[in-house]
Scaffold this motif. Sequence first.
Motif, PDB file in Angstrom:
ATOM      1  N   ALA A  10      15.674  36.924   5.722  1.00 43.11           N
ATOM      2  CA  ALA A  10      16.887  37.332   5.012  1.00 43.11           C
ATOM      3  C   ALA A  10      16.614  37.620   3.541  1.00 43.11           C
ATOM      4  CB  ALA A  10      17.962  36.258   5.145  1.00 43.11           C
ATOM      5  N   ALA A  11      15.701  36.860   2.926  1.00 41.39           N
ATOM      6  CA  ALA A  11      15.396  37.054   1.511  1.00 41.39           C
ATOM      7  C   ALA A  11      14.794  38.426   1.237  1.00 41.39           C
ATOM      8  CB  ALA A  11      14.449  35.958   1.011  1.00 41.39           C
ATOM      9  N   GLY A  12      14.204  39.041   2.244  1.00 43.97           N
ATOM     10  CA  GLY A  12      13.641  40.368   2.062  1.00 43.97           C
ATOM     11  C   GLY A  12      14.693  41.445   1.872  1.00 43.97           C
ATOM     12  N   SER A  13      15.952  41.123   2.171  1.00 44.18           N
ATOM     13  CA  SER A  13      17.020  42.123   2.052  1.00 44.18           C
ATOM     14  C   SER A  13      17.827  41.973   0.776  1.00 44.18           C
ATOM     15  CB  SER A  13      17.950  42.030   3.267  1.00 44.18           C
ATOM     16  OG  SER A  13      18.709  40.829   3.255  1.00 44.18           O
ATOM     17  N   LEU A  14      17.344  41.227  -0.183  1.00 49.53           N
ATOM     18  CA  LEU A  14      18.075  41.058  -1.441  1.00 49.53           C
ATOM     19  C   LEU A  14      18.363  42.398  -2.113  1.00 49.53           C
ATOM     20  CD1 LEU A  14      16.136  37.958  -2.767  1.00 49.53           C
ATOM     21  CD2 LEU A  14      18.592  38.008  -2.345  1.00 49.53           C
ATOM     22  N   PHE A  15      17.440  43.329  -1.991  1.00 46.31           N
ATOM     23  CA  PHE A  15      17.650  44.628  -2.638  1.00 46.31           C
ATOM     24  C   PHE A  15      18.809  45.395  -2.001  1.00 46.31           C
ATOM     25  CE2 PHE A  15      15.091  45.704   0.969  1.00 46.31           C
ATOM     26  CZ  PHE A  15      15.332  47.030   1.260  1.00 46.31           C
ATOM     27  N   GLN A  17      17.314  31.966  -1.972  1.00 38.72           N
ATOM     28  CA  GLN A  17      16.877  32.714  -0.802  1.00 38.72           C
ATOM     29  C   GLN A  17      15.354  32.660  -0.653  1.00 38.72           C
ATOM     30  OE1 GLN A  17      18.481  33.882   1.625  1.00 38.72           O
ATOM     31  NE2 GLN A  17      20.440  34.799   1.075  1.00 38.72           N
ATOM     32  N   ALA A  18      14.638  32.775  -1.762  1.00 40.84           N
ATOM     33  CA  ALA A  18      13.178  32.749  -1.707  1.00 40.84           C
ATOM     34  C   ALA A  18      12.667  31.392  -1.233  1.00 40.84           C
ATOM     35  CB  ALA A  18      12.598  33.082  -3.079  1.00 40.84           C
ATOM     36  N   ARG A  19      13.266  30.329  -1.724  1.00 41.47           N
ATOM     37  CA  ARG A  19      12.849  29.004  -1.277  1.00 41.47           C
ATOM     38  C   ARG A  19      13.126  28.812   0.211  1.00 41.47           C
ATOM     39  NH1 ARG A  19      14.937  24.974  -6.149  1.00 41.47           N
ATOM     40  NH2 ARG A  19      13.422  25.660  -7.726  1.00 41.47           N
ATOM     41  N   GLY A  20      14.221  29.386   0.677  1.00 37.88           N
ATOM     42  CA  GLY A  20      14.519  29.319   2.102  1.00 37.88           C
ATOM     43  C   GLY A  20      13.463  30.028   2.932  1.00 37.88           C
ATOM     44  N   ALA A  21      12.990  31.175   2.440  1.00 42.55           N
ATOM     45  CA  ALA A  21      11.933  31.902   3.149  1.00 42.55           C
ATOM     46  C   ALA A  21      10.660  31.076   3.210  1.00 42.55           C
ATOM     47  CB  ALA A  21      11.670  33.236   2.450  1.00 42.55           C
ATOM     48  N   THR A  22      10.301  30.429   2.108  1.00 43.77           N
ATOM     49  CA  THR A  22       9.108  29.590   2.078  1.00 43.77           C
ATOM     50  C   THR A  22       9.232  28.425   3.044  1.00 43.77           C
ATOM     51  OG1 THR A  22       8.711  30.195  -0.231  1.00 43.77           O
ATOM     52  CG2 THR A  22       7.616  28.212   0.571  1.00 43.77           C
TER      53      THR A  22
END
Length: 581
Positions: A163-168, A238-243
Motif C-alpha cells: 500500500a505504501a507504494g501507492s502514496l504518489f 505507511q513506510a514503517r508498515g511496509a517494513t
Amino acid sequence: MTRAPFPVPALLALAALGAGAGAARATGDAPWCLRPSDVVFMYQADQATYEEYGATILAWGGRPTPESLQAAQGVSFFGSVGMVTEFGRYHDRFPQAWASGLCRDVRGRPYRVPWLTDHEHEGTPFWWCCSRQPAFRAYVEERVVDTVRRGAFGVHIDDHLGAAGSLFLGGCLCNRCVEGFRKHLAALDADELDRLGVAHPEAFDYGAVLRAWLAEPEAGEERRIQDHPLWDEWTVFQARGATSFMSRLRALAAKEAGRPVPMSANAGVLWPHHLVDHATLDFFSAEVEHEAAERRFSDQPLFAYRLADAVGRPLASTASGWDWAFVKEHDLPGLVRGWIALSYAAGHNLMAPHRQWCYTEEKGTHWYDGPMEIYAPLYRFVRAHGELFEGLRPWADLTLVMPHRSYRRDPEPWLERGRRLAEANVSYRLVVGGDAMVDRPVTPESLEGPAILVNPAPGDLLPADRPIVEAHPGESYDTVEGALAAVSPAVRVEGPLRALPRVGEGRAVIHLLNQAYDPERDAVSPLRDVEVLIDLEALGLADGARARLVSPGAAPVEVPVSGGRATLPAVDLWALLVVGD
C-alpha cells in the motif's frame, strides 16, 4: 493455509534443486550474499540460455515448478511474489472477498496500477491492493509459503512496499490504514502530537480530515492531499508498515523452510521510499532509470549503485520499462552493453537482457529479448575473470553525506551532485543518514577513509548524527564544487573515460569505461594510447607494481607502470587495468 499437494520426498528433492549454487554461500549464521561476479537472470529461461550467459542467479523466478527448477539446476532460484502484478490470482483465491483487500483513495474509491492499465481479469481492472487488509495479506503470505515449499532457494517480492507504494496516487486511505494511523499517532509523545496539531489521536480520522481540507473554500483545484501538513507523518506510518510486513514475510519464509531464506525486492533505490525496508533484504533486484532516450551512457545508475553500497546491499539492476521499450524500438544493443559494463565496474550486476519488461502508454506491456550473441560474451567475461571482481571494495576520493530526509524531500539535487562527481571522474562514496523512515545511524566508522567530506544538508541530519559528521577530522565542504576544487583523485584520465577503481589487499582493479558512444552507429569509438595517472601510495600499491590490461574479447596485455603513469594501447568499451598482485 492449504498445503501444496507434494509428498515430503518430492519437496526435499525440489528444495535440493532450488538451493543450487547458492546454498554453498551461506556458512553458519552468515547471510547469503549476491557476489560481484554473479550473472543474474530476471525471468526464467531454458537451460541452454542459462549456460550461454553463465547464469548463477534467477532473481524473479515466478512460481517454482519441477520443470523450471530442473532447467535452472546449478542456478540459485528465487521465486517471485508480486504485490500488484498478481491481481488475477488474488481475485481467484478470494472470489467473494477480493474487493475487501483493495486500496482506497480519499473518496473511498479503488484505483488502478498505472503501469497495468492494459490488464484486466475477468473484466475487472488490476486494482492496487492494500497490504494491511486481511484478505490480501493472507494471499501474499500464502504465496511466500508456497514459493518456499515448492523448492525456491530464495524469495523475491515485487512491488514490496504494498500500500505504501501507492502514496504518489494519494492512497491508501482504507479503513485499516486509517485505523492504523490512529495507533501510530497514539504512540507519539505529547510534544510531537502538539507539533502535528493532533489533540485526540484515539479518535483521529485522517480520511475525514483530508476531505474537509480539500473542501475548504480556499483549496482551489490545485490542492493535493500530498501537500497536507500531516502527509509526511502519514508517509512515515505507511513506510514503517511496509517494513513490518516485509519482516513478517522474511520470518514466515524461514519458518517454512527451516533455514534462513534469502530475500530480495524490487526496491528501486532512486525512488527514496524504496530504502525503508533494506534491512529485511539480502539484495535489491530492481529497475533503475538508465535514460535510454538521451542516447548516451548515463551516470545516473552509478548513483543507484553507490546508494546500494551505502546501505550495504548489492543491487542486481535492470533498466526501466520505458528504457527497454526505447532500446527495442530503436535497436540499440550497443547502448545496453555500456549499462552492463557500468554495473560490474561499480561492483554490482545488470541482469542479463533476456526477456525484459517494456512499457509505454501507447503499447502498454510488451517484451524485449536481446540478441544473446551480443550480450552473453560480456557476462562470460565476468565469469571467466571472477577473481578481478571478488574481494575488492570501491575506492573513494571523497565522502558525500546524504540525509535520507533531504533525499526523500527532493532526490534531484542529490542525483545532480552524483552526476557532477562522475563527470569530474572523482570516485565518491555515499553515507546515508537515517530519519524517521530509514534506520541508518551515521557512525565514525562509516566516515573513515577519504579526507574530504561533502555535507550539503547538515540541518537534515538527525541530532545524534550531526556531531559525528562534524567531528570528521578531514576537510569538510558544503558544496560539490568546493570539494572538486580541493580533491586530487587517486586515478586520473583524460578524454571520454570514466575510471572506477576498486581496491583490495595489495592490488587495485581500475575499471575504465569508454564514454565515446556514437548513437548513429550504436557503438563506441576505441580510444588509443590512453594515459592513466595513478596515486599508487593512496591505493596502497608500490611503484613499479606489475600491471596488466584485461578486456572483453582481447588477450591480456602487460602494461608497465612507472612513476604512477601507465599508457594503455587501447580501450574499447570496457577495460580493467589490474595493478599489483
